[in-house]
Scaffold this motif. Structure first.
Motif, PDB file in Angstrom:
ATOM      1  N   GLN A  65      -5.609  -6.859  -9.523  1.00 22.79           N
ATOM      2  CA  GLN A  65      -5.437  -6.065  -8.467  1.00 22.79           C
ATOM      3  C   GLN A  65      -6.248  -5.100  -7.929  1.00 22.79           C
ATOM      4  N   SER A  66      -6.912  -4.446  -9.026  1.00 24.22           N
ATOM      5  CA  SER A  66      -8.000  -3.285  -8.779  1.00 24.22           C
ATOM      6  C   SER A  66      -8.850  -3.333  -9.950  1.00 24.22           C
ATOM      7  N   TYR A 109       2.923  -5.072  -8.102  1.00 21.98           N
ATOM      8  CA  TYR A 109       1.742  -3.956  -7.735  1.00 21.98           C
ATOM      9  C   TYR A 109       2.011  -3.001  -8.721  1.00 21.98           C
ATOM     10  N   ASP A 151      -1.355  -9.475  -0.951  1.00 21.39           N
ATOM     11  CA  ASP A 151      -1.099  -8.631  -1.728  1.00 21.39           C
ATOM     12  C   ASP A 151      -0.038  -7.563  -1.245  1.00 21.39           C
ATOM     13  N   ARG A 187      -6.967  -8.567  -0.369  1.00 22.28           N
ATOM     14  CA  ARG A 187      -6.554  -7.484  -1.122  1.00 22.28           C
ATOM     15  C   ARG A 187      -6.578  -6.021  -0.628  1.00 22.28           C
TER      16      ARG A 187
END
Length: 316
Positions: A65-66, A109, A151, A187
């Motif tokens: 995700q990050s 998320y 995403d 994303r």
């Protein structure tokens, strides 16, 4: 083509073979790089000098995700129906299993270290889930078909959906308030209030309910990413870094007229520093200077009177 204010590119010393096999790349705010290989489902962390700092071998595909917070990196797997959190040493510190509580989660998320947003495809709902105490906080009808879903992001009462070809923004009542075409959307990245979209070879900024603005683009790049200070790209199996000249990049594609720019700066300075009122003493001093400039003879006479007064006081 670059639409931002950047300094010259710099090649980083990372093995070309590792880059050749890379399916994705992410950069954290410390300059560390994360290379994901779809070939063996591995996620490897390197420093800016190319030294390996850690590696995680996965059994099925995962989506990172990050890595903005390298202490807690979230990874989602649609195949395994779970979310993992890993630390800065690439060790698993938390696992959330969706199989026994939900239908089929298409995308997840991680909002923070206790809440997840889940798109449940079987019930067509968006679910806010506290995974620390395993409770559902909210559930919203979200009946939409998303082909090639890339995403999901939820921020400030808005739901952001990214597919390979489109970017969409919804309210919690499932009202679509913005839509734009995107090529190879991968994303989201959120920087404070800004929502960015990372594609294969560009980074695009969402101007709220108005437009999408490219802030970085290179048609020859295979993979791109950014952190708060730089843009990164893999091109011809080499890794390049573009440092931003200032923390805030220039997004405008056209320069204003110089005269207009000077006028705007004067207005800004006036707005920042209001004109101060002179004290009575300062007003008197300015008036004296004005008289002196207009009538030097009068000024000389005044000076002679003052000198005479001083001599008399001294007893001469």
């Amino acid at each position: 083509m670059l639409f931002c204010s950047l300094s010259a590119q710099k090649a980083l010393p990372l093995d070309t073979l590792k880059l050749k096999e890379a399916k994705d790349m992410l950069a954290d705010d410390y300059g560390n790089l994360y290379i994901y290989k779809n070939k063996d489902f591995s996620l490897t962390k390197y420093d800016s000098l190319g030294k390996q700092l850690g590696q995680m071998m996965l059994t099925v595909p995962y989506k990172v995700q990050s890595v903005q917070n390298p202490l807690t990196v979230p990874l989602f797997s649609e195949n395994a129906q779970e979310m993992k959190f890993i630390d800065q040493n690439m060790n698993e510190i938390q696992r959330v299993d969706f199989k026994h509580k939900f239908g089929f989660i298409r995308m997840a998320y991680a909002e923070d270290l206790q809440q997840l947003w889940l798109l449940d495809d079987s019930t067509k709902r968006l679910i806010q889930y506290n995974f620390r105490n395993e409770t559902i906080i909210n559930s919203y009808p979200f009946d939409a078909s998303f082909d090639e879903l890339s995403d999901l992001l939820v921020y400030e009462n808005r739901i952001y959906i990214l597919t390979k070809k489109q970017f969409r923004v919804y309210t919690f009542k499932f009202e679509k308030i913005f839509e734009a075409d995107i090529e190879n959307g991968k994303r989201f990245r959120r920087e404070n209030e800004s929502i960015l979209v990372v594609t294969d070879n560009s980074i695009v900024k969402y101007i709220t309910e108005k437009e999408m603005l490219k802030i970085f683009s290179d048609p020859e790049a295979r993979i791109v990413d950014k952190n708060t200070l730089s843009y990164f790209e893999i091109k011809a199996n080499k890794l390049y870094l573009y440092s931003l000249e200032k923390p805030q990049q220039t997004e405008s594609r056209t320069e204003p007229d110089p005269k207009q720019k000077d006028t705007e700066q004067e207005v800004e300075r006036s707005a920042e520093k209001p004109e101060e009122q002179d004290s009575p003493e300062e007003k008197l001093e300015k008036k004296t200077e004005e008289i002196e400039s207009k009538n030097p003879a009068e000024s000389s006479l005044q000076k002679l009177i003052e000198d005479s007064s001083e001599l008399q006081s001294a007893g001469v």
